[in-house]
Design an enzyme around this catalytic site. Sequence first.
Site, mmCIF file in Angstrom:
data_model
loop_
_atom_site.group_PDB
_atom_site.id
_atom_site.type_symbol
_atom_site.label_atom_id
_atom_site.label_comp_id
_atom_site.label_asym_id
_atom_site.label_seq_id
_atom_site.Cartn_x
_atom_site.Cartn_y
_atom_site.Cartn_z
ATOM 1 N N ALA A 1 32.173 45.100 36.454
ATOM 2 C CA ALA A 1 32.157 46.369 35.726
ATOM 3 C C ALA A 1 33.330 47.241 36.133
ATOM 4 C CB ALA A 1 30.833 47.100 35.973
ATOM 5 N N LYS B 1 51.396 37.170 40.799
ATOM 6 C CA LYS B 1 52.405 36.299 40.194
ATOM 7 C C LYS B 1 53.258 37.044 39.164
ATOM 8 C CE LYS B 1 49.810 31.981 40.800
ATOM 9 N NZ LYS B 1 50.713 31.387 41.791
ATOM 10 N N SER B 2 52.989 38.333 38.978
ATOM 11 C CA SER B 2 53.729 39.101 37.968
ATOM 12 C C SER B 2 55.241 39.097 38.206
ATOM 13 C CB SER B 2 53.199 40.533 37.912
ATOM 14 O OG SER B 2 51.884 40.555 37.395
ATOM 15 N N LYS C 1 43.064 50.603 38.541
ATOM 16 C CA LYS C 1 43.103 50.662 37.079
ATOM 17 C C LYS C 1 42.407 51.885 36.492
ATOM 18 C CE LYS C 1 43.799 45.738 36.248
ATOM 19 N NZ LYS C 1 43.429 44.570 35.411
ATOM 20 N N ASP D 1 45.624 44.666 29.068
ATOM 21 C CA ASP D 1 44.613 43.675 29.429
ATOM 22 C C ASP D 1 43.790 43.236 28.221
ATOM 23 O OD1 ASP D 1 45.045 43.178 32.114
ATOM 24 O OD2 ASP D 1 43.711 44.768 32.810
ATOM 25 N N GLY E 1 42.877 31.897 34.513
ATOM 26 C CA GLY E 1 43.407 33.247 34.654
ATOM 27 C C GLY E 1 44.861 33.408 34.266
#
Length: 270
Positions: free
Chosen positions: A128, A17-18, A68, A105, A236
Amino acid sequence: MAKPYAEVIGDPIGHSKSPLIHGFWLKALGIDADYRATHVTPDALPDYFAERTRDPDWRGCNVTVPHKVAALAHVEDRGDVRSTIGAINTVIRAGDGALIGSNTDAPGFAAPLGTLDLAGKPVTVIGAGGAARAILYALARRGVGAVTLLNRNVEKGAALLSGFGLDGQALPLDGAVPASALVVNATSLGMTGQPPLALDLSALPDDALVYDIVYAPLETGLLAAARARGLKTIDGLEMLIGQAAVAFELFFGAAPPRERDAELRGMLLG
């Protein structure tokens, strides 16, 4: 004439959705620029950054699953993200042309918690990966108590707790959720197209908070289970919008109009 642009990269990327969020802010502020979603596989990551380095219109990118951690190898780490969080979700082009990795984040996760006092209180984190690293970093800064980390690879979970100086225990994904002030799902489990996340929340106290970083669907199975118990929840979109706001200013040099968050959420849910 080409416009300046930023983008989000990941594999998969169709759910993101960015572009809607950044596009909303660009239009609201009258900035003539674009923000797009670009599918980049792990094998294509080196070529992606090499190509963007040569593109004068590129302002940077957000980085999502599964890049990431891997993206750190392709950018400069001037903010020492590698030794603190160990993952990035944002890359910007510096004035000297270098690509700089950053992580929005952590502040994006923390913002919806507001002034919630977690000092010395037990928390549970599921996952994790890169998002979990940012979340554990933010929780460590809040002085939380014992952390129970549920993950497929228990050894990896234990290493993360140790790396962030957190007391607690690492358990497999099907481990029981102990009494906790906060439970955070930092995985993609429960996301559309992914396996569900089934957790037993019966041990949580009535004032516990359940936070799921998945936003597609917004009402995940975990949040539905928490609400059925009458627990407080954070969805979220809260973290997504929070981290995007920090990145937007890095990309386009202007603060987004956060006073229009309710309108933005309505658009994203419409």
